[in-house]
Design an enzyme around this catalytic site. Structure first.
Site, PDB file in Angstrom:
ATOM      1  N   HIS A 128       0.837  -1.201   0.000  1.00  0.00           N
ATOM      2  CA  HIS A 128       0.000   0.000   0.000  1.00  0.00           C
ATOM      3  C   HIS A 128       0.880   1.261   0.000  1.00  0.00           C
ATOM      4  CE1 HIS A 128      -2.827   3.045   1.428  1.00  0.00           C
ATOM      5  NE2 HIS A 128      -2.057   3.234   2.479  1.00  0.00           N
ATOM      6  N   HIS A 168       1.078   5.223  -2.092  1.00  0.00           N
ATOM      7  CA  HIS A 168       1.519   6.559  -1.667  1.00  0.00           C
ATOM      8  C   HIS A 168       2.725   7.114  -2.430  1.00  0.00           C
ATOM      9  CE1 HIS A 168      -1.185   7.241   1.709  1.00  0.00           C
ATOM     10  NE2 HIS A 168      -0.969   6.010   2.147  1.00  0.00           N
ATOM     11  N   GLU A 181      -6.128   9.201   1.111  1.00  0.00           N
ATOM     12  CA  GLU A 181      -6.322   7.746   1.048  1.00  0.00           C
ATOM     13  C   GLU A 181      -7.407   7.325   0.044  1.00  0.00           C
ATOM     14  OE1 GLU A 181      -4.493   5.478   2.242  1.00  0.00           O
ATOM     15  OE2 GLU A 181      -3.431   6.349   3.948  1.00  0.00           O
ATOM     16  N   SER A 203      -3.998   1.186  -4.389  1.00  0.00           N
ATOM     17  CA  SER A 203      -3.341  -0.071  -4.014  1.00  0.00           C
ATOM     18  C   SER A 203      -4.349  -1.182  -3.717  1.00  0.00           C
ATOM     19  CB  SER A 203      -2.450   0.161  -2.785  1.00  0.00           C
ATOM     20  OG  SER A 203      -3.230   0.561  -1.684  1.00  0.00           O
TER      21      SER A 203
HETATM   22  N1  HBI Z   1      -0.478   4.808  10.398  1.00  0.00           N
HETATM   23  N2  HBI Z   1       1.307   3.550   9.656  1.00  0.00           N
HETATM   24  C1  HBI Z   1       0.223   4.278   9.376  1.00  0.00           C
HETATM   25  N3  HBI Z   1      -0.143   4.464   8.083  1.00  0.00           N
HETATM   26  C2  HBI Z   1      -1.233   5.201   7.752  1.00  0.00           C
HETATM   27  O1  HBI Z   1      -1.540   5.366   6.555  1.00  0.00           O
HETATM   28  C3  HBI Z   1      -1.987   5.770   8.787  1.00  0.00           C
HETATM   29  C4  HBI Z   1      -1.580   5.560  10.125  1.00  0.00           C
HETATM   30  N4  HBI Z   1      -2.299   6.079  11.115  1.00  0.00           N
HETATM   31  C5  HBI Z   1      -3.457   6.898  10.882  1.00  0.00           C
HETATM   32  C6  HBI Z   1      -3.780   7.056   9.448  1.00  0.00           C
HETATM   33  N5  HBI Z   1      -3.086   6.525   8.530  1.00  0.00           N
HETATM   34  C7  HBI Z   1      -4.947   7.787   8.891  1.00  0.00           C
HETATM   35  O2  HBI Z   1      -6.088   6.973   8.861  1.00  0.00           O
HETATM   36  C8  HBI Z   1      -5.355   9.061   9.505  1.00  0.00           C
HETATM   37  O3  HBI Z   1      -5.908   8.783  10.777  1.00  0.00           O
HETATM   38  C9  HBI Z   1      -4.305  10.091   9.600  1.00  0.00           C
HETATM   39 FE    FE Z   2      -2.127   5.016   3.595  1.00  0.00          FE
END
Ligand code: HBI
Ligand code: FE
Length: 437
Positions: free
Chosen positions: A295, A300, A340, A359
């Protein structure tokens, strides 16, 4: 402000037994306990607990009348059964010392069964929240939240697979050791992991022309041409960073799973993307309930190679520093719906810009189809929209373009209140704050 100590139950009982009304107020003063003392006669915010053996309707009316007559402003008022008997009423107020004493005096006159009148300095709502001020402070921003753990959650495709669980733990432990300044260690991926990567890489390729935005396609092409992303081998984080550094200055930093929104967003302020290093389970290559390396790299990385999307992500990160929990929730939601699961319009068609879609084969098709609802991206609305995190979204937000989303987000940023503004210094990778007047 001098704040008197809270009555002990015993003290209250004594007051209750011996005194009534006016006397109580005097007694409190006579004891040398100061009700409230401010350096000046300006308005002060405070909380007051008033106790009575009386019933709610009478007592409440008396309190409100007394405070109102003395010009005390009430911000919040609540009652609960008294510790001893009757009723305790807690009110957050704003008044001068003189007004407060007057209110207490009214109340004692009106209300015979008043047993306590205790004033406290109000706890400030603006508790200072720690946040990273230098990129190295991100060493303290790796707090994981547990959700979809293969060890405990039967919905995780790796549930019950001890070998997978051990591998995931090994990679997570290694990621946790990473500190600012360390060289990122290369990972020796297994043939099973490379095969999972290849399967996802190739299957998603079928949808690129039809379902992904031009920014994604263009950057993916460069990543492929430079040999950073290839279907045969999982790339090493160090090599991806070399690429990102020259494109937007973003960098990946190993992390060990789903982070708290506050920690995750804070790192974006420094153009750091906390990246998981384990892969999804090989039995479920086209879906992962949690972020995984596929992913991060296929979703990203091509998007973080775009200057506008990089700026938008950093902006969300900067807005999150020292923000209230409520605003963190809003920013996490905006991030969710745009970075996302965002869509944009290109040539009259819906195309994915969000990494969660880019993804995920199944959801990518679903998102661009007529099945879900589509609404125009508007941060004010998007920030408070509830979202689905264990199934396809029933609703997606559509931006005109990344440029348009960035412009809207910047306008939205100016409406988020914070008692300071932040400035990012890219030369020292640090944050300066300026107190708002
Ligand atoms: N943690 N490792 C990781 N990767 C993410 O994409 C991620 C996260 N924590 C929270 C988050 N994404 C999002 O859902 C938002 O809450 C910022
Ligand atoms: Fe993500």
């Amino acid at each position: 402000i001098g704040v008197r100590r809270q009555n002990t139950i015993q003290h209250r009982k004594q007051l209750n037994d011996q005194m009534r009304g006016q006397k109580i107020f005097q007694q409190l003063n006579d004891e040398g306990i100061e009700l409230i003392f401010a350096a000046n006669e300006g308005c002060i915010e405070f909380s007051v607990i008033m106790s009575s053996t009386d019933t709610l309707p009478n007592f409440f009316t008396d309190i409100i009348n007394s405070l109102k007559s003395a010009n005390v402003q009430i911000a919040h008022i609540e009652s609960r059964p008294g510790k001893v008997a009757g009723l305790d009423v807690l009110a957050d107020c704003r008044a001068t010392k003189r007004e407060l004493i007057e209110a207490a005096s009214f109340l004692t006159k009106l209300h015979n069964s008043l047993t306590a009148f205790s004033v406290f300095k109000k706890k400030s709502n603006e508790v200072e929240v720690w946040f990273p001020r230098h990129i190295s402070d991100l060493d303290r921003c790796s707090k994981c939240i547990t959700k979809y753990e293969p060890t405990t959650d039967p919905r995780h495709p790796g549930h019950g697979d001890e070998e997978y669980i051990a591998r995931r733990k090994f990679l997570n432990d290694q990621a946790l050791e990473f500190q600012f300044g360390d060289e990122i260690e290369n990972v020796d991926y297994t043939e099973t992991e490379h095969a999972t990567w290849k399967a996802v890489y190739e299957k998603l390729g079928d949808l690129h022309e039809s379902h992904t935005c031009s920014v994604y396609r263009d950057n993916l092409k460069v990543l492929q041409e430079e040999g950073v992303l290839t279907s045969d081998r999982i790339p090493q984080m160090r090599d991806v960073n070399k690429f990102l550094q020259k494109r937007t200055g973003f960098e990946l930093r190993p992390c060990s799973g789903l982070l708290s929104a506050r920690d995750f967003l804070a790192s974006l302020a420094f153009r750091v993307f906390q990246t998981t290093t384990y892969l999804r389970h090989h039995k479920s290559p086209h879906h992962s309930p949690e972020p995984d390396l596929i992913h991060e790299l296929l979703g990203h990385v091509p998007m973080f190679s775009d200057p506008l999307l990089a700026q938008m992500s950093q902006d969300i990160g900067l807005m999150s520093l020292g923000a209230s929990d409520e605003n963190i929730e809003k920013l996490a939601t905006v991030y969710w719906f745009i970075v996302e699961f965002g869509l944009c319009k290109e040539d009259g068609k819906l195309k994915a810009i969000g990494a969660g879609l880019l993804s995920a084969y199944g959801e990518l098709i679903h998102a661009c189809s007529n099945t879900p609802e589509h609404r125009d991206f508007d941060p004010v609305v998007t920030a408070v929209q509830k979202y689905e995190d264990d199934d396809y979204q029933p609703l997606y937000f559509v931006a005109d373009s990344i440029h348009d989303a960035l412009a809207k987000l910047r306008k939205y940023a100016s409406t988020m209140d914070r008692p300071f503004s932040v400035i990012y210094d890219p030369f020292t990778k640090s944050i300066e704050t300026i107190k708002s007047s």
